[in-house]
Write a protein that holds these residues in place. Structure first.
Motif, PDB file in Angstrom:
ATOM      1  N   SER A 331       0.813  -1.226   0.000  1.00  0.00           N
ATOM      2  CA  SER A 331       0.000   0.000   0.000  1.00  0.00           C
ATOM      3  C   SER A 331       0.839   1.266   0.000  1.00  0.00           C
ATOM      4  O   SER A 331       0.367   2.329  -0.415  1.00  0.00           O
ATOM      5  CB  SER A 331      -0.919   0.013   1.222  1.00  0.00           C
ATOM      6  N   GLU A 332       2.086   1.162   0.498  1.00  0.00           N
ATOM      7  CA  GLU A 332       3.002   2.313   0.559  1.00  0.00           C
ATOM      8  C   GLU A 332       2.369   3.510   1.267  1.00  0.00           C
ATOM      9  O   GLU A 332       2.643   4.665   0.934  1.00  0.00           O
ATOM     10  CB  GLU A 332       3.457   2.710  -0.851  1.00  0.00           C
ATOM     11  N   GLY A 333       1.489   3.220   2.242  1.00  0.00           N
ATOM     12  CA  GLY A 333       0.877   4.284   3.030  1.00  0.00           C
ATOM     13  C   GLY A 333      -0.224   5.050   2.329  1.00  0.00           C
ATOM     14  O   GLY A 333      -0.766   6.009   2.898  1.00  0.00           O
ATOM     15  N   LYS A 334      -0.606   4.645   1.111  1.00  0.00           N
ATOM     16  CA  LYS A 334      -1.640   5.367   0.363  1.00  0.00           C
ATOM     17  C   LYS A 334      -3.053   4.969   0.801  1.00  0.00           C
ATOM     18  O   LYS A 334      -4.008   5.692   0.555  1.00  0.00           O
ATOM     19  CB  LYS A 334      -1.467   5.112  -1.133  1.00  0.00           C
ATOM     20  N   TYR A 335      -3.178   3.813   1.400  1.00  0.00           N
ATOM     21  CA  TYR A 335      -4.451   3.369   1.952  1.00  0.00           C
ATOM     22  C   TYR A 335      -4.143   2.414   3.102  1.00  0.00           C
ATOM     23  O   TYR A 335      -2.994   2.012   3.310  1.00  0.00           O
ATOM     24  CB  TYR A 335      -5.327   2.676   0.896  1.00  0.00           C
ATOM     25  N   LYS A 336      -5.173   2.056   3.883  1.00  0.00           N
ATOM     26  CA  LYS A 336      -4.970   1.208   5.053  1.00  0.00           C
ATOM     27  C   LYS A 336      -5.566  -0.178   4.796  1.00  0.00           C
ATOM     28  O   LYS A 336      -6.786  -0.372   4.878  1.00  0.00           O
ATOM     29  CB  LYS A 336      -5.621   1.836   6.285  1.00  0.00           C
ATOM     30  N   PRO A 337      -4.721  -1.180   4.500  1.00  0.00           N
ATOM     31  CA  PRO A 337      -5.228  -2.540   4.313  1.00  0.00           C
ATOM     32  C   PRO A 337      -5.856  -3.061   5.608  1.00  0.00           C
ATOM     33  O   PRO A 337      -5.388  -2.772   6.701  1.00  0.00           O
ATOM     34  CB  PRO A 337      -3.976  -3.347   3.949  1.00  0.00           C
ATOM     35  N   LEU A 338      -6.906  -3.862   5.443  1.00  0.00           N
ATOM     36  CA  LEU A 338      -7.647  -4.383   6.597  1.00  0.00           C
ATOM     37  C   LEU A 338      -7.660  -5.899   6.606  1.00  0.00           C
ATOM     38  O   LEU A 338      -7.714  -6.542   5.545  1.00  0.00           O
ATOM     39  CB  LEU A 338      -9.090  -3.892   6.565  1.00  0.00           C
ATOM     40  N   LEU A 339      -7.645  -6.450   7.811  1.00  0.00           N
ATOM     41  CA  LEU A 339      -7.847  -7.873   8.030  1.00  0.00           C
ATOM     42  C   LEU A 339      -9.283  -8.083   8.506  1.00  0.00           C
ATOM     43  O   LEU A 339      -9.716  -7.441   9.463  1.00  0.00           O
ATOM     44  CB  LEU A 339      -6.856  -8.387   9.085  1.00  0.00           C
ATOM     45  N   PHE A 340      -9.999  -8.956   7.823  1.00  0.00           N
ATOM     46  CA  PHE A 340     -11.384  -9.275   8.184  1.00  0.00           C
ATOM     47  C   PHE A 340     -11.424 -10.725   8.652  1.00  0.00           C
ATOM     48  O   PHE A 340     -11.082 -11.641   7.896  1.00  0.00           O
ATOM     49  CB  PHE A 340     -12.292  -9.064   6.966  1.00  0.00           C
ATOM     50  N   VAL A 341     -11.815 -10.936   9.906  1.00  0.00           N
ATOM     51  CA  VAL A 341     -11.842 -12.273  10.504  1.00  0.00           C
ATOM     52  C   VAL A 341     -13.290 -12.658  10.779  1.00  0.00           C
ATOM     53  O   VAL A 341     -14.053 -11.874  11.350  1.00  0.00           O
ATOM     54  CB  VAL A 341     -11.038 -12.315  11.818  1.00  0.00           C
TER      55      VAL A 341
END
Length: 478
Positions: A331-341
């Motif tokens: 992502s290089e800080g351009k967006y925030k990846p999320l973990l969905f459990v």
């Protein structure tokens, strides 16, 4: 579900090739404006196809196909824009035939998402989808099309003043005083209506069918939209399928519309999946639960009191955390990846949240049936760079309507038996982060082989299943 359009495919293609003969003048102007524009926002080819099929079926084939149509559109395929475009067409080309537009949705999350697209904010900062996309050739009409949300216990007077009414089906139930009044307003105080049944596979209840039958004589057109038309009881909506743009078609599209799926599976012999009953202390392996028992848990026939033991939970969470770390690098800080459990039960979800925060320092949002309104509001905002959360854990709450493109890793801490449920869960991560970009994107799904989800990966047309992943492995870029 049978394809009702198959016998009309050739005639439809000839109709498109010949320049849409047989439609009224306004419809022809609308098609030319929306589908052949050379600049500005562009619809995807499958969205254009869906719109044209409804127009063709309604104006030219009503005698054969009736007026109830089903569009099967993959999650992330832009169903809301298709609905908005069809409303714009009817408002522009058939205003004398249709007085009101009713959008029915299954839950509060979907209703809020639709309100964001269709309802103008009080300060007019939020342009509606009609204005943003210039959906009709008449700019003044684009600005005038109005929408209201029918809230629980609210005044139905807004039905009279707005063009579009967004509601959950429960707000039209005849069993309550307020809800029955809402239905009566539609029956006695407005003219003909067009109904758009979003997430149509939810229309299981007898009351739902009864309400649609009550409104049948006033309904000029009904369009059902869903990615998964099969209902929980194995039946289908009573509308006719005229377009099927499923996950396979989306992945075959020249421009990537959804993320590709890569499944990460650990070595099954390292740690078995075992559970402990929170009430009795009894221990079981995943293989000791019968299919019928798991189906009962999934359908909430009986509560799931089991919690995955720490060893298998830590192993799967470690792999998911490594996958999330890789997505953060990408992502290089351009967006925030999320973990969905996704877990089997609420107590297990609480344990998972504790584990993620204690062992991996991941700020985690828990959303279950017990969550309050503030937590559900947080779920809608999650994914923004300003959100404090990097992970979200759910049981049943975030299956549909919760559309956060930043979901980059999905972890299945549960066995899935329902095709519909499985597609809905994985669908939460299918939306592309960079919409319209020709670059492919990857959704990483962490899954244990003992959960026996091979059928789901075939159904979801996964790009790759990577096996024998260790908790210590770095997850490289695909």
């Amino acid at each position: 579900m049978p394809d009702s359009f198959i016998n009309h495919e050739t005639d439809f293609k000839n109709w498109v090739y010949s320049g849409y003969p047989g439609v009224n003048t306004e419809t022809l102007e609308f098609i030319d404006h929306l589908l052949t524009r050379s600049s500005g926002l562009q619809l995807w080819p499958h969205q254009k196809e869906a719109i044209l099929r409804v127009i063709y079926s309604y104006e030219l084939k009503r005698d054969q196909l009736g007026n109830k149509f089903l569009l099967k559109i993959v999650t992330g395929g832009g169903k809301s824009l298709i609905i908005a475009s069809l409303i714009a067409w009817l408002k522009f080309a058939h205003s004398e035939d249709v007085d009101k537009f009713l959008i029915i949705c299954p839950n509060l999350i979907v209703k809020d998402r639709l309100a964001t697209d269709f309802v103008r904010s009080a300060d007019n900062d939020n342009k509606t989808v009609f204005e943003k996309w210039s959906l009709t050739p008449d700019d003044i009409l684009n600005q005038k099309i109005s929408a209201t949300v029918l809230e629980s216990g609210g005044d139905p007077q807004s039905i009279l003043t707005a063009d579009i009414v967004i509601t959950n089906i429960q707000e039209l139930y005849t069993s309550g005083t307020n809800t029955a009044r809402n239905l009566d307003f539609l029956l006695t105080k407005v003219g003909n209506i067009a109904i758009f049944n979003d997430e149509a596979h939810n229309s299981v209840a007898d009351e739902f069918t009864r309400i649609l039958n009550i409104l049948k004589d006033k309904t000029k057109l009904r369009v059902d939209t869903t990615a998964t038309p099969e209902r929980a009881d194995g039946s289908y909506p009573d509308s006719k399928l005229i377009y099927n743009f499923d996950i396979t078609a989306a992945m075959d599209s020249p421009t990537p519309i959804i993320k590709n799926i890569v499944v990460l599976q650990p070595e099954s012999h390292i740690v078995e999946i075992t559970y402990t009953n929170a009430l009795t202390g009894e221990k079981r392996k995943i293989t000791e639960f019968s299919p019928e028992e798991m189906e009962q848990y999934e359908r909430k026939v009986k509560p799931f009191q089991w919690i995955m033991d720490p060893a298998p939970m830590k192993m799967l969470l470690s792999i998911a955390n490594n996958a999330l770390f890789q997505k953060k690098k990408e992502s290089e800080g351009k967006y925030k990846p999320l973990l969905f459990v996704v877990t089997m039960g609420i107590e297990e979800a609480k344990r998972t949240k504790e584990f993620l925060e204690r062992e991996f320092n991941l700020r985690t949002l828990l959303v279950t049936e017990e969550s309050d309104e503030s937590e559900r509001e947080e779920a809608k905002r999650i994914g923004a760079l300003t959100s404090p959360y990097e992970a979200v854990v759910s049981v049943f709450m975030l299956r549909e309507g919760w559309d956060v493109a930043e979901v980059s890793v999905v972890l299945l801490l549960r066995k899935i038996t329902s095709q519909v449920f499985g597609q809905q869960i994985i669908g939460r991560g299918l939306r592309k982060i960079k919409k319209g970009s020709p670059d492919p994107e990857i959704l990483l799904v962490v899954d244990h082989p003992m959960l026996d989800h091979g059928w789901l990966w075939k159904l979801m047309n996964v790009s790759r299943v990577r096996q024998d992943i260790l908790p210590t492995d770095e997850i490289g870029e695909e």
